[in-house]
Write a protein that holds these residues in place. Structure first.
Motif, PDB file in Angstrom:
ATOM      1  N   ALA A  11      40.115  18.366  63.523  1.00 32.54           N
ATOM      2  CA  ALA A  11      39.297  17.740  64.387  1.00 32.54           C
ATOM      3  C   ALA A  11      39.852  16.930  65.338  1.00 32.54           C
ATOM      4  O   ALA A  11      39.770  16.968  66.636  1.00 32.54           O
ATOM      5  CB  ALA A  11      38.082  16.978  63.744  1.00 32.54           C
ATOM      6  N   ARG A  12      40.790  15.852  64.801  1.00 34.50           N
ATOM      7  CA  ARG A  12      41.468  14.977  65.637  1.00 34.50           C
ATOM      8  C   ARG A  12      42.398  15.658  66.429  1.00 34.50           C
ATOM      9  O   ARG A  12      42.762  15.422  67.816  1.00 34.50           O
ATOM     10  CB  ARG A  12      42.143  13.919  64.690  1.00 34.50           C
ATOM     11  N   ASN A  13      43.076  16.617  65.873  1.00 32.92           N
ATOM     12  CA  ASN A  13      44.328  17.318  66.473  1.00 32.92           C
ATOM     13  C   ASN A  13      43.820  17.908  67.867  1.00 32.92           C
ATOM     14  O   ASN A  13      44.514  18.205  68.663  1.00 32.92           O
ATOM     15  CB  ASN A  13      44.972  18.293  65.515  1.00 32.92           C
ATOM     16  N   LEU A  14      42.710  18.675  67.474  1.00 33.66           N
ATOM     17  CA  LEU A  14      41.949  19.438  68.518  1.00 33.66           C
ATOM     18  C   LEU A  14      41.669  18.808  69.594  1.00 33.66           C
ATOM     19  O   LEU A  14      41.755  18.887  70.889  1.00 33.66           O
ATOM     20  CB  LEU A  14      40.806  20.087  68.105  1.00 33.66           C
ATOM     21  N   ALA A  15      40.831  17.522  69.293  1.00 37.31           N
ATOM     22  CA  ALA A  15      40.490  16.721  70.349  1.00 37.31           C
ATOM     23  C   ALA A  15      41.562  15.977  71.159  1.00 37.31           C
ATOM     24  O   ALA A  15      41.730  16.053  72.488  1.00 37.31           O
ATOM     25  CB  ALA A  15      39.804  15.675  69.561  1.00 37.31           C
ATOM     26  N   TYR A  16      42.542  15.512  70.467  1.00 33.92           N
ATOM     27  CA  TYR A  16      43.742  14.922  71.403  1.00 33.92           C
ATOM     28  C   TYR A  16      44.311  16.008  71.920  1.00 33.92           C
ATOM     29  O   TYR A  16      45.124  16.015  73.140  1.00 33.92           O
ATOM     30  CB  TYR A  16      44.812  14.404  70.306  1.00 33.92           C
ATOM     31  N   ARG A  17      44.555  17.192  71.511  1.00 32.95           N
ATOM     32  CA  ARG A  17      45.265  18.436  72.199  1.00 32.95           C
ATOM     33  C   ARG A  17      44.420  18.802  73.728  1.00 32.95           C
ATOM     34  O   ARG A  17      45.140  18.929  74.572  1.00 32.95           O
ATOM     35  CB  ARG A  17      45.234  19.501  71.446  1.00 32.95           C
ATOM     36  N   ILE A  18      43.160  18.878  73.503  1.00 35.02           N
ATOM     37  CA  ILE A  18      42.278  19.066  74.708  1.00 35.02           C
ATOM     38  C   ILE A  18      42.553  17.869  75.777  1.00 35.02           C
ATOM     39  O   ILE A  18      42.557  18.173  76.950  1.00 35.02           O
ATOM     40  CB  ILE A  18      40.897  19.392  74.366  1.00 35.02           C
ATOM     41  N   ALA A  19      42.526  16.621  75.229  1.00 33.47           N
ATOM     42  CA  ALA A  19      42.551  15.550  76.014  1.00 33.47           C
ATOM     43  C   ALA A  19      43.761  15.505  76.705  1.00 33.47           C
ATOM     44  O   ALA A  19      44.019  15.308  77.906  1.00 33.47           O
ATOM     45  CB  ALA A  19      42.202  14.158  75.295  1.00 33.47           C
TER      46      ALA A  19
ATOM     47  N   GLN B 173      44.303  17.955  79.472  1.00 32.51           N
ATOM     48  CA  GLN B 173      43.533  17.572  80.503  1.00 32.51           C
ATOM     49  C   GLN B 173      44.374  16.328  81.380  1.00 32.51           C
ATOM     50  O   GLN B 173      44.066  16.243  82.728  1.00 32.51           O
ATOM     51  CB  GLN B 173      42.008  17.258  80.367  1.00 32.51           C
ATOM     52  N   ARG B 174      45.088  15.525  80.815  1.00 29.32           N
ATOM     53  CA  ARG B 174      45.754  14.535  81.219  1.00 29.32           C
ATOM     54  C   ARG B 174      47.390  14.455  80.837  1.00 29.32           C
ATOM     55  O   ARG B 174      47.712  13.570  80.163  1.00 29.32           O
ATOM     56  CB  ARG B 174      45.131  13.097  80.728  1.00 29.32           C
ATOM     57  N   PRO B 175      47.878  15.589  81.332  1.00 23.71           N
ATOM     58  CA  PRO B 175      49.334  15.628  81.064  1.00 23.71           C
ATOM     59  C   PRO B 175      50.497  14.500  81.373  1.00 23.71           C
ATOM     60  O   PRO B 175      51.465  14.424  80.833  1.00 23.71           O
ATOM     61  CB  PRO B 175      49.754  17.033  81.328  1.00 23.71           C
TER      62      PRO B 175
ATOM     63  N   GLN C 152      55.987  12.122  72.383  1.00 28.21           N
ATOM     64  CA  GLN C 152      56.556  10.842  72.620  1.00 28.21           C
ATOM     65  C   GLN C 152      57.673  10.990  73.601  1.00 28.21           C
ATOM     66  O   GLN C 152      57.925   9.822  74.527  1.00 28.21           O
ATOM     67  CB  GLN C 152      57.299  10.301  71.340  1.00 28.21           C
ATOM     68  N   ALA C 153      58.445  11.936  73.780  1.00 30.13           N
ATOM     69  CA  ALA C 153      59.680  12.038  74.403  1.00 30.13           C
ATOM     70  C   ALA C 153      59.135  12.482  75.994  1.00 30.13           C
ATOM     71  O   ALA C 153      59.710  11.823  76.847  1.00 30.13           O
ATOM     72  CB  ALA C 153      60.499  13.295  74.139  1.00 30.13           C
ATOM     73  N   LYS C 154      57.814  13.295  76.115  1.00 34.80           N
ATOM     74  CA  LYS C 154      57.178  13.402  77.304  1.00 34.80           C
ATOM     75  C   LYS C 154      56.759  12.116  77.899  1.00 34.80           C
ATOM     76  O   LYS C 154      57.018  11.642  79.151  1.00 34.80           O
ATOM     77  CB  LYS C 154      56.168  14.289  76.911  1.00 34.80           C
ATOM     78  N   ALA C 155      56.325  11.244  77.048  1.00 38.77           N
ATOM     79  CA  ALA C 155      55.639   9.960  77.396  1.00 38.77           C
ATOM     80  C   ALA C 155      56.757   9.063  77.898  1.00 38.77           C
ATOM     81  O   ALA C 155      56.629   8.291  79.135  1.00 38.77           O
ATOM     82  CB  ALA C 155      54.823   9.288  76.243  1.00 38.77           C
TER      83      ALA C 155
END
Length: 119
Positions: free
Chosen positions: A62-70, A73-75, A103-106
């Motif tokens: 549930a956490r992974n899905l939530a973070y993935r969707i967020a 939306q904010r890449p 982390q690398a993308k960030a």
């Protein structure tokens, strides 16, 4: 829209103790159906609220899905990518490579020691 925090609590195992087995699946379905159309602010509010209540309460799926969707939306939100990476590492090692990529993308968006989240 249904309260995403309440839906998140509904898929938390400790909140399902009194749920009859024939009801399993309904809470997960409603959570997924709601989160796929939720905005990133609503998703992050749910995640941060539930993590503050019980860091390991919300199941990793549930956490992974939530973070993935967020993140989708904010890449370009380096702070969000780092938060998602930290969460994956906390429940790894299965997702460590994905966390490293986030982390690398960030770091590309906002190098360590930089001025903050990219616009």
């Amino acid at each position: 829209m249904t309260d995403l925090i309440a839906l998140g609590r509904g898929v938390t195992p400790e909140d399902r103790v009194n749920t009859p087995p024939e009801m399993f699946g309904d809470a997960e379905f409603e959570y997924v159906e709601t989160i796929i159309y939720a905005g990133p602010d609503e998703i992050l509010d749910m995640l941060r609220t539930l993590k503050a209540e019980n860091f390991i309460g919300l199941p990793p799926w549930a956490r992974n899905l939530a973070y993935r969707i967020a993140c989708l939306q904010r890449p370009d939100d380096a702070a969000l990518l780092r938060e998602a990476a930290f969460d994956l590492i906390a429940f790894g090692p299965d997702w460590d490579e994905i966390a490293e990529d986030l982390q690398a993308k960030a770091d590309l968006l906002d190098p360590p020691g930089g001025s903050g989240t990219a616009a």
